[in-house]
Write an enzyme that holds these catalytic residues in place. Structure first.
Site, PDB file in Angstrom:
ATOM      1  N   TYR A 111       3.760   6.928   9.782  1.00 22.25           N
ATOM      2  CA  TYR A 111       2.900   5.785   9.457  1.00 22.25           C
ATOM      3  C   TYR A 111       3.725   4.634   8.867  1.00 22.25           C
ATOM      4  O   TYR A 111       3.507   3.469   9.210  1.00 22.25           O
ATOM      5  CB  TYR A 111       1.793   6.221   8.478  1.00 22.25           C
ATOM      6  CG  TYR A 111       0.687   5.208   8.354  1.00 22.25           C
ATOM      7  CD1 TYR A 111      -0.381   5.204   9.254  1.00 22.25           C
ATOM      8  CD2 TYR A 111       0.705   4.229   7.360  1.00 22.25           C
ATOM      9  CE1 TYR A 111      -1.395   4.258   9.163  1.00 22.25           C
ATOM     10  CE2 TYR A 111      -0.304   3.287   7.259  1.00 22.25           C
ATOM     11  CZ  TYR A 111      -1.351   3.309   8.157  1.00 22.25           C
ATOM     12  OH  TYR A 111      -2.345   2.367   8.070  1.00 22.25           O
ATOM     13  N   LYS A 141       0.602   0.425  14.954  1.00 22.48           N
ATOM     14  CA  LYS A 141       1.974   0.346  15.458  1.00 22.48           C
ATOM     15  C   LYS A 141       2.276  -0.822  16.395  1.00 22.48           C
ATOM     16  O   LYS A 141       3.442  -1.163  16.607  1.00 22.48           O
ATOM     17  CB  LYS A 141       2.331   1.660  16.200  1.00 22.48           C
ATOM     18  CG  LYS A 141       2.507   2.844  15.280  1.00 22.48           C
ATOM     19  CD  LYS A 141       3.841   2.802  14.563  1.00 22.48           C
ATOM     20  CE  LYS A 141       3.919   3.733  13.385  1.00 22.48           C
ATOM     21  NZ  LYS A 141       3.606   3.133  12.085  1.00 22.48           N
ATOM     22  N   PRO A 166      -4.713   1.108  18.351  1.00 22.77           N
ATOM     23  CA  PRO A 166      -4.367   0.607  17.012  1.00 22.77           C
ATOM     24  C   PRO A 166      -4.489   1.632  15.884  1.00 22.77           C
ATOM     25  O   PRO A 166      -4.156   1.324  14.740  1.00 22.77           O
ATOM     26  CB  PRO A 166      -5.359  -0.546  16.798  1.00 22.77           C
ATOM     27  CG  PRO A 166      -6.438  -0.346  17.785  1.00 22.77           C
ATOM     28  CD  PRO A 166      -5.893   0.440  18.911  1.00 22.77           C
ATOM     29  N   TYR A 226      -9.415   5.826   6.770  1.00 21.23           N
ATOM     30  CA  TYR A 226      -9.633   6.236   8.158  1.00 21.23           C
ATOM     31  C   TYR A 226     -10.738   7.287   8.152  1.00 21.23           C
ATOM     32  O   TYR A 226     -10.631   8.280   7.432  1.00 21.23           O
ATOM     33  CB  TYR A 226      -8.356   6.847   8.741  1.00 21.23           C
ATOM     34  CG  TYR A 226      -7.282   5.820   9.033  1.00 21.23           C
ATOM     35  CD1 TYR A 226      -6.441   5.363   8.029  1.00 21.23           C
ATOM     36  CD2 TYR A 226      -7.118   5.310  10.319  1.00 21.23           C
ATOM     37  CE1 TYR A 226      -5.459   4.424   8.295  1.00 21.23           C
ATOM     38  CE2 TYR A 226      -6.133   4.364  10.591  1.00 21.23           C
ATOM     39  CZ  TYR A 226      -5.310   3.924   9.584  1.00 21.23           C
ATOM     40  OH  TYR A 226      -4.347   2.988   9.853  1.00 21.23           O
ATOM     41  N   HIS A 286       0.849  -1.197   0.000  1.00 23.24           N
ATOM     42  CA  HIS A 286       0.000   0.000   0.000  1.00 23.24           C
ATOM     43  C   HIS A 286       0.880   1.241   0.000  1.00 23.24           C
ATOM     44  O   HIS A 286       1.669   1.444   0.914  1.00 23.24           O
ATOM     45  CB  HIS A 286      -0.908   0.010   1.236  1.00 23.24           C
ATOM     46  CG  HIS A 286      -2.097  -0.883   1.089  1.00 23.24           C
ATOM     47  ND1 HIS A 286      -3.260  -0.703   1.781  1.00 23.24           N
ATOM     48  CD2 HIS A 286      -2.301  -1.956   0.298  1.00 23.24           C
ATOM     49  CE1 HIS A 286      -4.130  -1.633   1.436  1.00 23.24           C
ATOM     50  NE2 HIS A 286      -3.562  -2.412   0.541  1.00 23.24           N
TER      51      HIS A 286
HETATM   52  C1  LIG Z   1      -7.859  -7.396  20.005  1.00 22.66           C
HETATM   53  C2  LIG Z   1      -6.584  -6.765  19.515  1.00 22.66           C
HETATM   54  C3  LIG Z   1      -6.562  -6.140  18.267  1.00 22.66           C
HETATM   55  C4  LIG Z   1      -5.395  -5.547  17.802  1.00 22.66           C
HETATM   56  N1  LIG Z   1      -5.402  -4.913  16.594  1.00 22.66           N
HETATM   57  C5  LIG Z   1      -4.272  -4.307  16.162  1.00 22.66           C
HETATM   58  C6  LIG Z   1      -4.234  -3.622  14.944  1.00 22.66           C
HETATM   59  O1  LIG Z   1      -5.228  -3.538  14.227  1.00 22.66           O
HETATM   60  N2  LIG Z   1      -3.061  -3.030  14.575  1.00 22.66           N
HETATM   61  C7  LIG Z   1      -1.923  -3.102  15.343  1.00 22.66           C
HETATM   62  O2  LIG Z   1      -0.877  -2.580  14.972  1.00 22.66           O
HETATM   63  N3  LIG Z   1      -1.939  -3.750  16.509  1.00 22.66           N
HETATM   64  C8  LIG Z   1      -3.071  -4.353  16.919  1.00 22.66           C
HETATM   65  N4  LIG Z   1      -3.076  -5.005  18.090  1.00 22.66           N
HETATM   66  C9  LIG Z   1      -1.822  -5.061  18.809  1.00 22.66           C
HETATM   67  C10 LIG Z   1      -0.921  -6.169  18.293  1.00 22.66           C
HETATM   68  O3  LIG Z   1      -1.684  -7.289  17.961  1.00 22.66           O
HETATM   69  C11 LIG Z   1       0.071  -6.454  19.389  1.00 22.66           C
HETATM   70  O4  LIG Z   1       0.833  -5.276  19.564  1.00 22.66           O
HETATM   71  C12 LIG Z   1       0.981  -7.645  19.114  1.00 22.66           C
HETATM   72  O5  LIG Z   1       0.262  -8.843  19.190  1.00 22.66           O
HETATM   73  C13 LIG Z   1       2.130  -7.672  20.128  1.00 22.66           C
HETATM   74  O6  LIG Z   1       2.814  -8.880  20.047  1.00 22.66           O
HETATM   75  P1  LIG Z   1       3.445  -9.529  21.344  1.00 22.66           P
HETATM   76  O7  LIG Z   1       4.116 -10.764  20.864  1.00 22.66           O
HETATM   77  O8  LIG Z   1       4.232  -8.521  22.069  1.00 22.66           O
HETATM   78  O9  LIG Z   1       2.222  -9.873  22.306  1.00 22.66           O
HETATM   79  P2  LIG Z   1       1.037 -10.908  22.118  1.00 22.66           P
HETATM   80  O10 LIG Z   1       0.664 -11.033  20.690  1.00 22.66           O
HETATM   81  O11 LIG Z   1      -0.005 -10.513  23.085  1.00 22.66           O
HETATM   82  O12 LIG Z   1       1.673 -12.296  22.550  1.00 22.66           O
HETATM   83  C14 LIG Z   1       1.925 -12.613  23.899  1.00 22.66           C
HETATM   84  C15 LIG Z   1       1.858 -14.107  24.075  1.00 22.66           C
HETATM   85  O13 LIG Z   1       2.184 -14.429  25.417  1.00 22.66           O
HETATM   86  C16 LIG Z   1       1.275 -15.400  25.903  1.00 22.66           C
HETATM   87  N5  LIG Z   1       1.210 -15.307  27.364  1.00 22.66           N
HETATM   88  C17 LIG Z   1       0.538 -14.397  28.117  1.00 22.66           C
HETATM   89  N6  LIG Z   1       0.706 -14.630  29.408  1.00 22.66           N
HETATM   90  C18 LIG Z   1       1.515 -15.708  29.504  1.00 22.66           C
HETATM   91  C19 LIG Z   1       2.046 -16.439  30.585  1.00 22.66           C
HETATM   92  N7  LIG Z   1       1.751 -16.099  31.859  1.00 22.66           N
HETATM   93  N8  LIG Z   1       2.828 -17.488  30.334  1.00 22.66           N
HETATM   94  C20 LIG Z   1       3.124 -17.852  29.057  1.00 22.66           C
HETATM   95  N9  LIG Z   1       2.645 -17.211  27.984  1.00 22.66           N
HETATM   96  C21 LIG Z   1       1.845 -16.135  28.199  1.00 22.66           C
HETATM   97  C22 LIG Z   1      -0.023 -15.048  25.221  1.00 22.66           C
HETATM   98  O14 LIG Z   1      -0.934 -16.141  25.185  1.00 22.66           O
HETATM   99  C23 LIG Z   1       0.459 -14.653  23.833  1.00 22.66           C
HETATM  100  O15 LIG Z   1       0.512 -15.745  22.959  1.00 22.66           O
HETATM  101  C24 LIG Z   1      -4.225  -5.599  18.582  1.00 22.66           C
HETATM  102  C25 LIG Z   1      -4.238  -6.246  19.812  1.00 22.66           C
HETATM  103  C26 LIG Z   1      -5.408  -6.809  20.290  1.00 22.66           C
HETATM  104  C27 LIG Z   1      -5.405  -7.482  21.638  1.00 22.66           C
END
Ligand SMILES: Cc1cc2nc3c(=O)[nH]c(=O)nc-3n(C[C@H](O)[C@H](O)[C@H](O)COP(=O)(O)OP(=O)(O)OC[C@H]3O[C@@H](n4cnc5c(N)ncnc54)[C@H](O)[C@@H]3O)c2cc1C
Length: 389
Positions: free
Chosen positions: A384, A296, A292, A200, A72
């Site tokens: 962005y 980011k 979101p 948006y 995009h």
């Molecule tokens: C509903 C939702 C919608 C989103 N939409 C967007 C979007 O449109 N655009 C955007 O940029 N970002 C979005 N985000 C944010 C983005 O998805 C996150 O920033 C991203 O997933 C971060 O990755 P992470 O690996 O740090 O955390 P996570 O993806 O949260 O992964 C963490 C992992 O740790 C595991 N975990 C948790 N606690 C424990 C424990 N005690 N022991 C072992 N494992 C554990 C969890 O099960 C999970 O698998 C969204 C987030 C959510 C919740």
């Protein structure tokens, strides 16, 4: 079990870190509380910055992304009925790639399985210990039995609700937070997107976002009350409310269909500082959350992993700790830039009734500036597509 690095969490941060460490010959295990299928079933982000795509290349998992990702070069803003395109490519020299977080997760999980790297799914009662000394330990239970992992470092990649950050003494951590008074109601549906690019929308009824995951799968969001319930929004009502917030051009192209997933996400800006506590290093949502609006969250998880993987690789190659020592400061500088941008996009585009007519007039002035100033457009574009690592 004894490993060099124990990674808690199998989201994008944990999996990407695991892959980069594996490629560098560093022995790591991923400990995840959920099942593989549950992790893969979560519908989340979908817009990747160029730096994140480069990270996927570095991790040698970009094959499908190259074939299926949608490049995009711009985004559209529909403000008070008026449309304006931000030419990301023309203004910043970079683009973004639409490719679902679920697909990123799948590619990383497949690579991990192919490499035979160690992973523990459905680990219960995960706890982390001894990270202020030289021999940290991770404990968990699986199928009723107790397990212990000795390691050199613990990577806390366990998201906002994980166990790592709360294991740090309160006195060692500073939290900064803004909770917004609304949420996003999101619908995923197998219908063609309403437009080639993301739209948006700032409307008097509230924000909306027309996004996508592929040419046949759309992701739409509307601003809703924080305490609203998905049950209040049968598909028909959702599509009708979305259509109300669009312009005639988008409305005429809107294809509706049954929702594959529907959920309400709260919006929050949150940063915990620092991101390193002895031999425990936080990465991704475990340390920070952004609304979101700026796309980011996932991208920040990737930039943290960039710094963390480099620091660990340097440590294991040379014994030097300088990159580990710099980790928190380097990450937080970029994190705060993304927090600012996401907060700014959220303020520009959402309905804040509590800000009254003054607040709306400021939003209008901001949009007017954006439409008529190349400098303002460039600032949005450069943030962005993502600031450089
Ligand atoms: C509903 C939702 C919608 C989103 N939409 C967007 C979007 O449109 N655009 C955007 O940029 N970002 C979005 N985000 C944010 C983005 O998805 C996150 O920033 C991203 O997933 C971060 O990755 P992470 O690996 O740090 O955390 P996570 O993806 O949260 O992964 C963490 C992992 O740790 C595991 N975990 C948790 N606690 C424990 C424990 N005690 N022991 C072992 N494992 C554990 C969890 O099960 C999970 O698998 C969204 C987030 C959510 C919740």
């Amino acid at each position: 079990m004894r490993v060099q690095v124990a990674i808690i969490g199998s989201g994008p941060a944990g999996l990407l870190l695991g892959q980069l460490l594996h490629l560098a010959g560093i022995d790591a295990v991923i400990v995840e509380q959920r099942s593989k299928e549950y992790v893969l079933g979560r519908i989340r982000a979908g817009v990747l910055e160029q730096c994140m795509v480069d990270m996927m290349e570095r991790a040698q998992i970009a094959g499908r992304l190259r074939a299926e990702g949608l490049v995009h070069e711009g985004i559209e803003i529909l403000f008070g009925g008026e449309r304006h395109r931000i030419d990301l490519q023309g203004l910043s020299g970079k683009h973004v790639t639409v490719y679902g977080q679920t697909e990123v997760t799948r590619d990383l999980m497949d690579a991990r399985a192919a490499a035979g790297a160690k992973s523990v799914y459905e680990a219960d009662n995960v706890t982390v210990h001894g990270f202020d000394g030289k021999r940290p330990v991770v404990r968990y239970r699986k199928e009723g039995a107790a397990h212990e992992i000795e390691c050199d470092f613990i990577a806390g990649c366990d998201g906002f609700h994980g166990v790592c950050r709360p294991s740090v003494p309160q006195s060692a951590i500073t939290e900064h937070e803004r909770v917004y008074a609304f949420g996003w109601l999101g619908v995923l549906a197998d219908v063609p997107p309403v437009s080639e690019e993301l739209i948006y929308v700032s409307h008097e009824r509230g924000f909306a976002l027309c996004s996508m995951r592929s040419r046949t799968r759309s992701r739409y969001y509307i601003q809703c009350e924080l305490d609203d319930k998905v049950e209040n929004w049968p598909d028909q009502l959702f599509w009708a409310e979305l259509a109300r917030r669009l312009d005639d051009r988008a409305r005429s192209r809107l294809v509706t269909g049954p929702s594959l997933e529907k959920s309400i996400a709260p919006l929050r800006s949150y940063v915990a500082e620092p991101m390193r506590f002895g031999r425990l290093l936080l990465a991704g949502d475990a340390a920070h959350i952004v609304p979101p609006t700026g796309a980011k969250g996932l991208n920040l998880a990737a930039s943290d992993v960039h710094y963390l993987s480099n620091a660990l690789i340097e440590y294991y190659r040379s014994g030097k700790t300088s990159a580990l020592d710099a980790y928190s400061g380097q990450c937080l500088r970029r994190v705060w830039q993304a927090v600012r941008f996401s907060w700014w996009m959220t303020n520009l585009l959402h309905l804040f009734p509590e800000n009254g007519s003054f607040g709306r007039k400021i939003q209008c002035a901001e949009f007017d500036y954006l439409m008529n100033s190349r400098a303002a457009g460039t600032s949005l574009a450069e943030n962005y597509v993502g600031l450089p690592y």
